[in-house]
Design a protein around this motif. Structure first.
Motif, PDB file in Angstrom:
ATOM      1  N   GLY A 120       5.545  -4.112 -12.284  1.00 20.98           N
ATOM      2  CA  GLY A 120       4.699  -4.045 -13.466  1.00 20.98           C
ATOM      3  C   GLY A 120       3.564  -5.043 -13.422  1.00 20.98           C
ATOM      4  O   GLY A 120       2.460  -4.775 -13.889  1.00 20.98           O
ATOM      5  N   VAL A 121       3.841  -6.205 -12.829  1.00 16.30           N
ATOM      6  CA  VAL A 121       2.793  -7.222 -12.682  1.00 16.30           C
ATOM      7  C   VAL A 121       1.694  -6.716 -11.759  1.00 16.30           C
ATOM      8  O   VAL A 121       0.500  -6.868 -12.029  1.00 16.30           O
ATOM      9  N   LEU A 122       2.091  -6.088 -10.660  1.00 19.52           N
ATOM     10  CA  LEU A 122       1.123  -5.637  -9.672  1.00 19.52           C
ATOM     11  C   LEU A 122       0.150  -4.611 -10.237  1.00 19.52           C
ATOM     12  O   LEU A 122      -1.004  -4.536  -9.805  1.00 19.52           O
TER      13      LEU A 122
ATOM     14  N   ALA B 202      -3.208   1.735  -5.542  1.00 18.73           N
ATOM     15  CA  ALA B 202      -3.782   0.656  -4.739  1.00 18.73           C
ATOM     16  C   ALA B 202      -3.256  -0.694  -5.187  1.00 18.73           C
ATOM     17  O   ALA B 202      -2.996  -1.585  -4.357  1.00 18.73           O
ATOM     18  N   MET B 203      -3.086  -0.881  -6.505  1.00 20.11           N
ATOM     19  CA  MET B 203      -2.549  -2.142  -7.024  1.00 20.11           C
ATOM     20  C   MET B 203      -1.141  -2.396  -6.503  1.00 20.11           C
ATOM     21  O   MET B 203      -0.785  -3.532  -6.162  1.00 20.11           O
ATOM     22  N   VAL B 204      -0.333  -1.321  -6.427  1.00 17.06           N
ATOM     23  CA  VAL B 204       1.048  -1.477  -5.966  1.00 17.06           C
ATOM     24  C   VAL B 204       1.086  -1.788  -4.471  1.00 17.06           C
ATOM     25  O   VAL B 204       1.888  -2.607  -4.012  1.00 17.06           O
TER      26      VAL B 204
ATOM     27  N   THR C 268      -6.431  -6.286 -11.754  1.00 18.51           N
ATOM     28  CA  THR C 268      -7.378  -5.474 -10.988  1.00 18.51           C
ATOM     29  C   THR C 268      -7.943  -6.230  -9.794  1.00 18.51           C
ATOM     30  O   THR C 268      -9.119  -6.092  -9.467  1.00 18.51           O
ATOM     31  N   THR C 269      -7.126  -7.028  -9.134  1.00 14.30           N
ATOM     32  CA  THR C 269      -7.627  -7.776  -7.973  1.00 14.30           C
ATOM     33  C   THR C 269      -8.039  -6.841  -6.842  1.00 14.30           C
ATOM     34  O   THR C 269      -9.158  -6.953  -6.313  1.00 14.30           O
ATOM     35  N   ILE C 270      -7.155  -5.927  -6.456  1.00 15.56           N
ATOM     36  CA  ILE C 270      -7.469  -5.006  -5.358  1.00 15.56           C
ATOM     37  C   ILE C 270      -8.607  -4.053  -5.729  1.00 15.56           C
ATOM     38  O   ILE C 270      -9.559  -3.898  -4.952  1.00 15.56           O
ATOM     39  N   PRO C 271      -8.576  -3.382  -6.892  1.00 19.94           N
ATOM     40  CA  PRO C 271      -9.721  -2.525  -7.245  1.00 19.94           C
ATOM     41  C   PRO C 271     -11.046  -3.275  -7.303  1.00 19.94           C
ATOM     42  O   PRO C 271     -12.076  -2.747  -6.890  1.00 19.94           O
ATOM     43  N   ALA C 272     -11.011  -4.511  -7.818  1.00 21.14           N
ATOM     44  CA  ALA C 272     -12.249  -5.290  -7.883  1.00 21.14           C
ATOM     45  C   ALA C 272     -12.742  -5.626  -6.485  1.00 21.14           C
ATOM     46  O   ALA C 272     -13.953  -5.547  -6.201  1.00 21.14           O
ATOM     47  N   ALA C 273     -11.827  -5.997  -5.585  1.00 18.99           N
ATOM     48  CA  ALA C 273     -12.223  -6.302  -4.201  1.00 18.99           C
ATOM     49  C   ALA C 273     -12.816  -5.069  -3.535  1.00 18.99           C
ATOM     50  O   ALA C 273     -13.851  -5.147  -2.854  1.00 18.99           O
ATOM     51  N   ALA C 274     -12.171  -3.917  -3.737  1.00 14.70           N
ATOM     52  CA  ALA C 274     -12.694  -2.686  -3.156  1.00 14.70           C
ATOM     53  C   ALA C 274     -14.070  -2.359  -3.719  1.00 14.70           C
ATOM     54  O   ALA C 274     -14.974  -1.930  -2.983  1.00 14.70           O
TER      55      ALA C 274
END
Length: 326
Positions: free
Chosen positions: A247-249, A144-146, A253-259
């Motif tokens: 590697g940065v992406l 999901a992060m990628v 945890t921006t996307i996991p936190a939003a989800a």
């Protein structure tokens, strides 16, 4: 090396040619009188060492070439030329460390548009992260992060703050302000569907799984890692060739936190909901702060090299001032 195609109004062509000829890091200079029709003017072609490209382009813009003519850039991957090698040796600094700011602005501008694809990627990323939270799967969380496209607008916002590009900043903020709520809403609705169909127990808590509990439990390292990732991400955008962005992406945890905000809200788990909001806020803040600082340092270094180049080439040194932007 960077190839430049410059369309110059006839009344300024002499000054442009003098500027290019005075630079020892310029080679393959070609002049085509009256070749351009729209905009009308002369055409000047040249190759310049990457380290000096932004310095030269800044001078051309101050002559009004970008307004009344045009300046096109193209990266040269390979070139067989002793003259080009001499031009690269004459440039200050290393090609791998050089920043062509016009390239950076173009890359980030392309990534800040709030379009259908951006929203679809945000939704898909949050849905994948939701399944990763349900199953406690770090692999899905990383996936999901990628998939998440949020780093583009974040980088665009950093560039806008340093370069004072209001239009880029507004586009970046709009993409983030719309994209994250859309992704969170998708995760919220998906969780309700999973609860209704029995795929997820209504008493589920993301913090019960040790592999995913970090999403809703931010700590000091959350800020530290996000800051490191933000600096690395911006540095990868300013580099000519870098594979560090992936590697940065997968470092933040921006996307996991939003989800998880949507998941926790659907489950009525307000403790996890609040933790996910804090996690998202911490990550976004750290990325922007670190990105702005990294770009500011790079900008100061580039201006220092530019002043040294002008002095070495016999050109007048310019005061260190911010350029006015639209």
């Amino acid at each position: 090396m960077v190839h430049l195609r410059i369309v110059v109004p006839e009344d300024r062509c002499g000054k442009v040619l003098d500027l290019l000829e005075a630079s020892p890091s310029t080679t393959n200079l070609v002049f085509l009188a009256g070749a351009a029709r729209q905009p009308k003017g002369d055409v000047v072609l040249c190759d310049i060492a990457r380290e000096e490209a932004s310095v030269l382009i800044e001078d051309l813009k101050e002559m009004g070439i970008g307004r009344d003519g045009s300046i096109a850039l193209e990266q040269i991957d390979s070139q067989v030329s002793d003259a080009a090698e001499r031009a690269e040796r004459a440039a200050r600094g290393m090609p791998s460390d050089a920043v062509v700011w016009e390239e950076v602005e173009a890359r980030t501008s392309e990534s800040t548009e709030l379009g259908g694809n951006f929203l679809v990627f945000m939704v898909l990323a949050c849905l994948i992260a939701s399944v990763g939270i349900f199953t406690g799967s770090p692999i899905l969380i990383v996936g999901a992060m990628v998939v998440g496209p949020e780093f583009g607008p974040l980088a665009g916002l950093c560039v806008a703050l340093v370069e004072r590009r209001r239009s880029v900043g507004l586009r970046s903020l709009t993409a983030l302000a719309v994209g994250f709520p859309v992704g969170i809403t998708a995760a919220f609705l998906f969780t309700l569907i999973c609860i209704a169909t029995g795929l997820v127990d209504s008493g589920f808590k993301s913090t019960e799984n040790p592999l995913t509990q970090f999403i809703a439990e931010p700590d000091t390292f959350s800020f530290i890692v996000a800051a490191f990732a933000g600096a690395a991400g911006v540095l990868s955008l300013t580099s000519a060739k870098s594979g560090a962005l992936v590697g940065v992406l997968i470092s933040v945890t921006t996307i996991p936190a939003a989800a998880n905000i949507g998941v926790a809200a659907a489950l009525g788990n307000w403790h996890d909901w609040l933790g996910a909001i804090i996690q998202l806020t911490v990550n976004l803040s750290a990325i922007i702060i670190a990105g702005v600082l990294m770009l500011y340092v790079e900008r100061r270094r580039q201006r220092h090299l530019g002043d040294g180049t002008r002095a070495a080439g016999g050109l007048p040194a310019k005061p260190d001032r911010s350029r006015s932007r639209r």
